[in-house]
Design an enzyme around this catalytic site. Structure first.
Site, PDB file in Angstrom:
ATOM      1  N   GLY A   1      38.149  29.035  35.670  1.00  0.00           N
ATOM      2  CA  GLY A   1      37.638  29.392  36.785  1.00  0.00           C
ATOM      3  C   GLY A   1      36.960  30.691  36.843  1.00  0.00           C
TER       4      GLY A   1
ATOM      5  N   GLY B   1      36.035  34.260  39.350  1.00  0.00           N
ATOM      6  CA  GLY B   1      36.371  34.920  40.579  1.00  0.00           C
ATOM      7  C   GLY B   1      35.336  36.071  40.751  1.00  0.00           C
ATOM      8  N   GLY B   2      35.273  36.944  41.802  1.00  0.00           N
ATOM      9  CA  GLY B   2      34.576  37.698  42.299  1.00  0.00           C
ATOM     10  C   GLY B   2      34.355  38.912  40.918  1.00  0.00           C
ATOM     11  CG  MET B   3      35.643  42.105  40.940  1.00  0.00           C
ATOM     12  SD  MET B   3      36.695  43.267  41.435  1.00  0.00           S
ATOM     13  CE  MET B   3      38.424  42.436  41.652  1.00  0.00           C
TER      14      MET B   3
ATOM     15  CD  GLU C   1      33.063  35.223  33.275  1.00  0.00           C
ATOM     16  OE1 GLU C   1      33.368  34.666  32.042  1.00  0.00           O
ATOM     17  OE2 GLU C   1      32.044  35.621  33.182  1.00  0.00           O
ATOM     18  CB  VAL C   2      40.484  32.082  34.459  1.00  0.00           C
ATOM     19  CG1 VAL C   2      41.852  31.500  33.353  1.00  0.00           C
ATOM     20  CG2 VAL C   2      40.794  33.105  35.345  1.00  0.00           C
TER      21      VAL C   2
ATOM     22  CE  LYS D   1      43.228  37.237  36.702  1.00  0.00           C
ATOM     23  NZ  LYS D   1      44.257  37.209  37.521  1.00  0.00           N
TER      24      LYS D   1
ATOM     25  CG  ASP E   1      47.499  37.284  47.536  1.00  0.00           C
ATOM     26  OD1 ASP E   1      47.499  36.704  48.785  1.00  0.00           O
ATOM     27  OD2 ASP E   1      46.741  37.001  46.959  1.00  0.00           O
TER      28      ASP E   1
END
Length: 553
Positions: free
Chosen positions: A35, A37-39, A41-42, A57, A154
């Site tokens: 995956g 994200g904005g900041m 990676e995984v 991560k 969250d």
């Protein structure tokens, strides 16, 4: 399919610096991207030393604006520490953390299965046993986290994973790690709210103190979505969504679907109460209601199970068909004969550390605190103070009182509010007994105790204590003193988080008038208060007759 452990969804992204077969820390080989994200990676990877698959991560520091970089790094590292502290089968294990070039990484358990958001998108609403079993397992994790003074903040389907064995994993404790009492004023001042609006409790939308019952609200939203196929509220934008959470009536599952047991319908209504005090008392209480609804007979379970893409069967009711006790123990086990009848032994010799030894311990504790190893620092001080507590009288000596204050503050920095609260409560009378009591220190301890109460969901007691402290401080401090301004702001936002938005608005407006008169309308303190008023007006739709719709200058 194998899922990430960080809560980032799969999507297309630009070419990344890392690629398959790269090695990290001369130990982990990257196998495939999971995956982005904005900041960060995984990646799925492989631990060459221990011969096991892992998830890695990454936080890509250079992709973050320079002004936000320090905050993001701090949050990422605290996520690793917080997740590592939770010993529960429903939380992915943390194996390692480190730096690779310009990136920071966490090595975690690679969890197979599918995200709950994908499951709902594929199936629509779920059967009652499925929904109840998933909710019960999430409660099991929350009960353990809340017992450790951690609030997830969250909780949403994108952060929940169902494995092929039927167990549920709760992902991404990064927000829980970030929002400690020291961070709340800064985050409030910038107008940023951490969390996801679709599942956000009203008090969290207001940037008020957020306790365990905010997680119960989010879980109520998740349960509503599992039972109906849609979240409880819909809106065109995040601000509209927050407004609906705060003002719209609580929807009923039965308006969207028949056949749901009344006990489950009413539970969801209670979990979605606007006022945290009207929600269930704890995650353990919700678990006890959900658990029987999630238990089904084996033949029915076979019909409920589904096959995912790789041929594995997913059935969240499976753990309830085996001996399985996911909740932390509610009370200590009864003592056995061996526990009660002990052989006689020589009296215990207690070594009370000298002042020089205590100074060395304190110096080491602050070195650890500088590295943000707050839990370890607190444990070091607690170990040093333990024999002094056993020796009794010495705990009220000035030097020992100072160490006890430091210990209590370290607990707060570590997010261990359940340990910090009794420490502050014991300190307050002991500090008052000194020949010349330090009244400011006593007030600080009382405020910190109130912060702990609010974090633990005791908002009413916290508000009462803060108001009492304010009355005492107001008698001796100048009206515009920073301590009084901060305390009045804290009281207003806590009241807003308890549902008294109009009262909070009046408090903040009075505070704004006073600060503007003493420091000027353009002062940073006045602008921060104006920003909070703008946020209250927007979320609550504005109230006629009050100096409404403030503009940020």
């Amino acid at each position: 399919m194998n899922g990430p452990v960080g809560g980032t969804g799969c999507s297309r992204w630009e070419a990344m610096a890392m690629q398959a077969q790269d090695r990290v820390a001369d130990r982990y080989e990257l196998t495939y991207a999971v995956g982005h994200g904005g900041m960060g990676e995984v990646w799925a990877g492989f631990d060459e030393k221990l011969d096991r698959p892992v998830a890695i991560k990454f936080l890509r520091r250079l992709s973050i604006p320079e002004g936000e970089r320090e905050n993001a790094v701090e949050r990422f590292m605290r996520e690793a520490r917080v997740t590592a502290r939770l010993d529960h089968p429903g939380v992915p294990s943390v194996h390692d953390v480190g730096i690779q070039g310009d990136d920071i990484y966490i090595v975690m358990q690679l969890v197979p299965g599918m995200l709950l958001s994908d499951l709902v998108a594929e199936r629509g609403w779920l059967s009652v046993p499925w929904a109840a079993a998933i909710g019960a397992q999430i409660c099991s994790v929350l009960a353990t986290a809340h017992a450790a003074s951690l609030v997830h903040r969250d909780l949403k389907p994108q952060n929940l994973m169902v494995t092929p064995t039927g167990s549920v994993k709760v992902l991404d404790f990064g927000v829980a790690a970030l929002l400690g009492p020291a961070d709340v004023p800064r985050l409030t001042a910038t107008g940023h709210t951490l969390g996801t609006p679709t599942y956000m409790a009203p008090e969290q939308a207001l940037n008020s103190t957020v306790g365990p019952k905010a997680d119960l609200y989010a879980l109520g939203c998740v349960l509503f979505e599992l039972l109906t196929g849609n979240p409880p509220y819909r809106a065109d934008n995040p601000l509209g969504m927050l407004h609906r959470h705060m003002n719209d009536p609580v929807p009923l599952v039965t308006d969207h679907r028949a056949g749901v047991p009344d006990a489950l319908v009413q539970l969801v209504v209670r979990m979605l109460a606007k006022d945290p005090q009207h929600r269930p008392g704890s995650a353990a209480e919700v678990y006890e209601i959900l658990m029987p609804l999630g238990a089904v007979e084996s033949d029915l379970a076979a019909d409920l199970a589904m096959t995912v893409a790789d041929g594995q069967r997913v059935d969240p009711t499976m753990p309830y068909r085996y001996p399985f006790g996911p909740l932390p123990p509610q009370a200590p086990l009864a003592p056995t004969k061996i526990d009660v009848v002990r052989p006689r032994s020589a009296p215990e010799v207690i070594h009370v550390p000298s002042l020089d030894e205590l100074a060395e311990v304190e110096e080491r504790a602050w070195e650890l605190a500088e590295e943000e190893r707050f839990t370890q620092a607190a444990e070091l001080l607690e170990t040093a103070l333990r024999p002094i507590r056993k020796a009794h009288g010495a705990v009220k000596q000035p030097r020992i009182l100072e160490l006890r204050v430091n210990l209590a503050n370290l607990y707060v920095l570590a997010g261990a509010f359940r340990q910090a609260l009794p420490e502050f409560q014991r300190l307050i009378p002991d500090l008052a007994e000194r020949p010349v009591p330090d009244q400011e220190l006593i007030w600080q301890c009382r405020q910190q105790a109130a912060v702990c109460q609010a974090e633990l969901g005791e908002a009413t007691a916290a508000l009462s204590e803060l108001e009492a402290v304010f009355v005492e401080e107001e008698r001796v401090m100048p009206p515009g003193s920073p301590e009084l301004v901060a305390l009045r702001q804290q009281i207003a936002m806590l009241a807003a988080g308890m549902g008294d938005v109009s009262g909070a608005r009046r408090r903040l407006q009075g505070l704004l008038d006073d600060v503007s008169a003493s420091s000027g309308a353009q002062s940073p303190a006045a602008e921060e208060i104006e920003m909070l008023l703008v946020r209250l007006d927007r979320l609550d739709g504005g109230v006629p007759g009050v100096k409404g719709h403030h503009e940020i200058r």
